[in-house]
Enzyme design. Structure first.
Site, mmCIF file in Angstrom:
data_model
loop_
_atom_site.group_PDB
_atom_site.id
_atom_site.type_symbol
_atom_site.label_atom_id
_atom_site.label_comp_id
_atom_site.label_asym_id
_atom_site.label_seq_id
_atom_site.Cartn_x
_atom_site.Cartn_y
_atom_site.Cartn_z
ATOM 1 N N HIS A 13 5.262 8.383 3.658
ATOM 2 C CA HIS A 13 5.572 9.565 2.852
ATOM 3 C C HIS A 13 4.570 9.756 1.725
ATOM 4 O O HIS A 13 3.873 8.816 1.307
ATOM 5 C CB HIS A 13 6.982 9.449 2.267
ATOM 6 C CG HIS A 13 7.125 8.296 1.316
ATOM 7 N ND1 HIS A 13 6.715 8.352 -0.003
ATOM 8 C CD2 HIS A 13 7.630 7.049 1.484
ATOM 9 C CE1 HIS A 13 6.955 7.201 -0.599
ATOM 10 N NE2 HIS A 13 7.509 6.382 0.283
ATOM 11 N N ASN A 19 6.732 6.197 -7.281
ATOM 12 C CA ASN A 19 5.467 5.522 -6.982
ATOM 13 C C ASN A 19 4.536 5.567 -8.186
ATOM 14 O O ASN A 19 3.933 4.559 -8.565
ATOM 15 C CB ASN A 19 4.767 6.191 -5.790
ATOM 16 C CG ASN A 19 5.503 6.036 -4.476
ATOM 17 O OD1 ASN A 19 5.521 6.956 -3.665
ATOM 18 N ND2 ASN A 19 6.134 4.889 -4.244
ATOM 19 N N GLU A 87 13.631 2.786 4.099
ATOM 20 C CA GLU A 87 12.911 1.683 3.473
ATOM 21 C C GLU A 87 13.840 0.479 3.301
ATOM 22 O O GLU A 87 15.072 0.587 3.387
ATOM 23 C CB GLU A 87 12.360 2.146 2.121
ATOM 24 C CG GLU A 87 11.495 1.134 1.387
ATOM 25 C CD GLU A 87 10.271 0.690 2.174
ATOM 26 O OE1 GLU A 87 10.454 0.031 3.233
ATOM 27 O OE2 GLU A 87 9.137 0.961 1.726
#
Length: 233
Positions: A13, A19, A87
């Site tokens: 992604h 992030n 995830e």
């Protein structure tokens, strides 16, 4: 001559706010950043010539948003989500700084145990073997549905995509960049061939650190050409 193998185009992604802020994301979700969206669009342009026959994502918004941008070039392709593509769960540590994890465990040891299926899990999270089983189930389902070959898009997450590669003997020495492309051919006899790892049309790989060498579990890359891949037809 058309390649008879199933070609899995594995895309991590796009870059998210978590992030950028160095937060543990896992099953939690944050939106793509503006530069993350730009990166995904660069990847979408790169993949535009590939005649996808199907697309899969995890149920999380960041993979769906990434797939949506890629599929603007493929308006007739149907997208499905599979919970097994989520995830790894960081449990109670999600959306905390990565330092909250590093203060509890050595990340090299932890991820080695995750890939081996021996990690007991973080508080509120999932045991590694449960994680490996669901990832295996997801990819087995996709592979079986598309035995006839052709290119299939799979948008998932960094650790989950590395698990798939590791389970089949291809251990990346570097974390997969956001919006990067990895290509795996699944042949009719079940043999898997890694054709490219971490192609980075977005340029987001510049700030992705190398994994420690002792984080490798087993095996070598079957093929690693991240610079000169022409997307197979």
């Amino acid at each position: 001559m058309r390649d008879s193998a199933l070609l899995l185009y594995l895309v991590r992604h796009g870059r998210t706010h978590a992030n950028t802020d160095g937060l543990l994301q896992g099953w939690s979700d944050t939106d793509l950043t503006p530069d993350g969206l730009d990166g995904v669009r660069a990847t979408a342009r790169y993949l535009a010539p590939v005649p996808f026959t199907a697309a899969y994502t995890s149920p999380l918004g960041r993979t769906r948003a990434t797939a949506h941008e890629i599929l603007t070039h493929h308006p007739d392709v149907q997208v499905s989500d599979h919970a097994g593509l989520k995830e790894f769960s960081f449990g109670d540590l999600e959306l905390l700084p990565e330092s909250a994890l590093f203060s509890r465990v050595d990340p090299v040891d932890m991820f080695r145990e995750v890939f081996e299926g021996t990690f007991a899990g973080l508080p509120g999270g999932e045991p590694a073997q449960v994680y490996l089983d669901r990832v295996t189930d997801a990819f087995t389902t996709i592979e079986q549905r598309h035995r006839g070959g052709g290119p299939v898009l799979v948008v998932s997450h960094g650790v989950t995509l590395m698990v798939y590669l590791t389970l089949h003997g291809a251990v990346p020495m570097q974390a997969l960049a956001n919006a990067s492309v990895t290509v795996v051919a699944v042949h009719p006899d079940g043999r898997r061939e890694v054709r490219a790892v971490g192609i980075d049309p977005s340029g987001h790989g510049d700030d992705v650190p190398d994994l420690p060498q002792d984080a490798a579990v087993a095996g070598d890359l079957a093929a690693h050409d991240a610079t000169a891949l022409t997307p197979p037809a």
